[in-house]
Every structure is written in C-alpha cells, then in structure tokens.
Write a protein that holds these residues in place. Structure first.
Motif, mmCIF file in Angstrom:
data_model
loop_
_atom_site.group_PDB
_atom_site.id
_atom_site.type_symbol
_atom_site.label_atom_id
_atom_site.label_comp_id
_atom_site.label_asym_id
_atom_site.label_seq_id
_atom_site.Cartn_x
_atom_site.Cartn_y
_atom_site.Cartn_z
ATOM 1 N N GLU A 1 0.943 -1.299 0.013
ATOM 2 C CA GLU A 1 -0.126 0.039 -0.002
ATOM 3 C C GLU A 1 0.817 1.332 0.004
ATOM 4 O OE1 GLU A 1 -4.186 0.658 2.071
ATOM 5 O OE2 GLU A 1 -2.285 0.690 3.647
ATOM 6 N N ASN A 2 0.464 2.347 -0.783
ATOM 7 C CA ASN A 2 0.811 3.722 -0.737
ATOM 8 C C ASN A 2 2.179 3.588 -1.524
ATOM 9 O OD1 ASN A 2 -1.138 4.635 0.813
ATOM 10 N ND2 ASN A 2 -0.253 3.896 2.659
ATOM 11 N N PHE A 3 2.653 2.895 -2.334
ATOM 12 C CA PHE A 3 3.660 2.999 -3.140
ATOM 13 C C PHE A 3 3.042 3.528 -4.617
ATOM 14 C CE2 PHE A 3 6.139 0.326 -0.459
ATOM 15 C CZ PHE A 3 7.432 0.972 -0.587
ATOM 16 N N LEU A 4 1.841 3.536 -4.838
ATOM 17 C CA LEU A 4 1.286 3.898 -6.258
ATOM 18 C C LEU A 4 0.186 4.746 -5.805
ATOM 19 C CD1 LEU A 4 1.079 0.463 -7.636
ATOM 20 C CD2 LEU A 4 2.215 2.368 -8.603
ATOM 21 N N THR A 5 -0.094 6.038 -6.846
ATOM 22 C CA THR A 5 -1.025 6.707 -6.862
ATOM 23 C C THR A 5 -1.966 6.429 -7.651
ATOM 24 O OG1 THR A 5 0.046 8.198 -8.273
ATOM 25 C CG2 THR A 5 0.451 8.730 -5.586
ATOM 26 N N PRO A 6 -3.277 7.035 -7.890
ATOM 27 C CA PRO A 6 -3.960 6.597 -9.227
ATOM 28 C C PRO A 6 -3.488 7.079 -10.469
ATOM 29 C CG PRO A 6 -5.460 7.778 -7.348
ATOM 30 C CD PRO A 6 -3.806 7.562 -7.060
ATOM 31 N N GLU A 7 -2.587 8.220 -10.483
ATOM 32 C CA GLU A 7 -1.802 8.769 -11.589
ATOM 33 C C GLU A 7 -0.639 7.725 -12.064
ATOM 34 O OE1 GLU A 7 -3.998 11.622 -9.688
ATOM 35 O OE2 GLU A 7 -2.192 10.777 -8.743
ATOM 36 N N ARG A 8 0.032 7.170 -11.213
ATOM 37 C CA ARG A 8 1.132 6.237 -11.430
ATOM 38 C C ARG A 8 0.531 4.813 -11.614
ATOM 39 N NH1 ARG A 8 6.408 6.369 -8.316
ATOM 40 N NH2 ARG A 8 6.869 8.540 -8.182
ATOM 41 N N ASN A 9 -0.667 4.439 -11.280
ATOM 42 C CA ASN A 9 -1.579 3.496 -11.564
ATOM 43 C C ASN A 9 -2.029 3.305 -13.118
ATOM 44 O OD1 ASN A 9 -1.460 1.820 -9.195
ATOM 45 N ND2 ASN A 9 -3.586 2.671 -8.633
ATOM 46 N N GLU A 10 -2.448 4.694 -13.583
ATOM 47 C CA GLU A 10 -2.715 4.674 -14.832
ATOM 48 C C GLU A 10 -1.522 4.618 -15.974
ATOM 49 O OE1 GLU A 10 -5.868 7.574 -17.181
ATOM 50 O OE2 GLU A 10 -4.668 8.545 -15.747
ATOM 51 N N SER A 11 -0.524 5.325 -15.245
ATOM 52 C CA SER A 11 0.681 5.132 -16.283
ATOM 53 C C SER A 11 1.337 3.935 -16.282
ATOM 54 C CB SER A 11 1.909 5.898 -15.788
ATOM 55 O OG SER A 11 1.535 7.638 -15.599
ATOM 56 N N LEU A 12 1.158 3.143 -15.193
ATOM 57 C CA LEU A 12 1.715 1.593 -15.157
ATOM 58 C C LEU A 12 0.782 0.765 -16.001
ATOM 59 C CD1 LEU A 12 3.389 -0.657 -14.058
ATOM 60 C CD2 LEU A 12 1.768 -0.732 -12.143
ATOM 61 N N ALA A 13 -0.484 1.140 -16.015
ATOM 62 C CA ALA A 13 -1.311 0.100 -16.818
ATOM 63 C C ALA A 13 -1.015 0.402 -18.380
ATOM 64 C CB ALA A 13 -3.041 0.517 -16.514
ATOM 65 N N ALA A 14 -0.917 1.589 -18.596
ATOM 66 C CA ALA A 14 -0.617 1.953 -19.987
ATOM 67 C C ALA A 14 0.634 1.475 -20.461
ATOM 68 C CB ALA A 14 -0.300 3.525 -20.273
ATOM 69 N N GLU A 15 1.744 1.274 -19.748
ATOM 70 C CA GLU A 15 3.033 0.939 -20.021
ATOM 71 C C GLU A 15 2.915 -0.897 -20.010
ATOM 72 O OE1 GLU A 15 7.741 0.620 -19.183
ATOM 73 O OE2 GLU A 15 6.539 2.174 -18.013
ATOM 74 N N ILE A 16 2.145 -1.106 -19.367
ATOM 75 C CA ILE A 16 1.964 -2.775 -19.230
ATOM 76 C C ILE A 16 1.426 -3.135 -20.369
ATOM 77 C CG2 ILE A 16 0.592 -4.534 -18.083
ATOM 78 C CD1 ILE A 16 1.509 -3.495 -15.438
ATOM 79 N N THR A 17 0.180 -2.432 -20.735
ATOM 80 C CA THR A 17 -0.465 -2.576 -22.081
ATOM 81 C C THR A 17 0.368 -2.652 -23.310
ATOM 82 O OG1 THR A 17 -2.651 -1.833 -21.116
ATOM 83 C CG2 THR A 17 -2.537 -1.806 -23.723
#
Length: 143
Positions: A76-92
């Motif tokens: 918990e608390n290593f990711l923010t919603p903005e980081r989650n979105e960037s992570l999801a884009a990169e994983i995709t």
C-alpha cells in the motif's frame, strides 16, 4: 513484493518472448512504484505468466475469448491513481508489443492493481515493514 501475475491466451506469446515480457513488466512495476532497480528490489519483484488453455477462458458474448489479465499486487501507498494509470498504459504497451498479435492489436489488456496494507505481507514468516523498505530505498539513492 511486488508480485505480478499475467494470464494470457494460450500461445499468445512466442516462447522467445516469455522471459522478455516478464522482465519488461517487472522493470515497469519497479519504475512506477518508485523503487530502485537494485538487486534486492529486482530480485523481490516476481512476475508469473500463466497461459489459459484454449477453451478455458470465455466472456458473456458467445464465441468471444478474453484477452490478457495482469494483476499487480503491491504494498500500500507506493502507487497513486496517476502512477497506476501510467503503469497500466506501459503494461498494455509491453504486452501488445511482445504478443504474437503485434503492437497494433487491440486485444484487451486488463490491469488490476491490488494494494496490501502494511502488516499483511510476510516473507519467510516475517512481516514486510514500510520503514525497512524506505531504509533500503534511501541506501540505494546514496549509491
């Protein structure tokens, strides 16, 4: 910590791409969580790739098969919603580039990030504490 599980349709990744997709996803997770790429953190970032056998995945639409599912489990608390979105884009992007379908394919890539609160993640019977991780991060930053 962190743990990534990728479920892919059978044969989606050529055998030569399996380790590459795992390594690329692991590096992306480390980056977006703000963790250093030290041996400790790289070695503690696990990525499993599971293939769903043909006919073992379905959607509510008859004849349609699901795409890729990537589940990232992190403290918990290593990711923010903005980081989650960037992570999801990169994983995709990574999944589509490495899959045999090609980078322009629009097969769905679902990314789910699950956060585990401190005190609910143990390694070798010892709880993983944020303070200890912050120490290791600071040591890595000092070189």
């Amino acid at each position: 910590m962190p743990l990534v599980e990728i479920t892919a349709p059978a044969g989606a990744f050529p055998e030569t791409a399996v380790e590459t997709v795992q390594q690329r996803v692991a590096r992306a997770v480390l980056t977006w969580m703000g963790l250093p790429g030290t041996d400790f953190f790289a070695g503690a970032t696990w990525v499993y790739l599971h293939e769903a056998e043909k006919g073992r995945g379905a959607t509510a639409l008859p004849g349609a098969t699901p795409g890729f599912l990537v589940v990232v489990t992190a403290l918990e608390n290593f990711l923010t919603p903005e980081r989650n979105e960037s992570l999801a884009a990169e994983i995709t992007r990574i999944v589509r580039e490495e899959a045999q379908y090609g980078a322009d394919d629009e097969t769905p890539v679902w990314t789910i990030v699950k956060e585990i609160p401190e005190g609910y993640w143990a390694v070798n019977a010892g709880l993983t504490r944020r303070a200890k991780l912050d120490e290791l991060i600071a040591q890595a930053a000092q070189g």
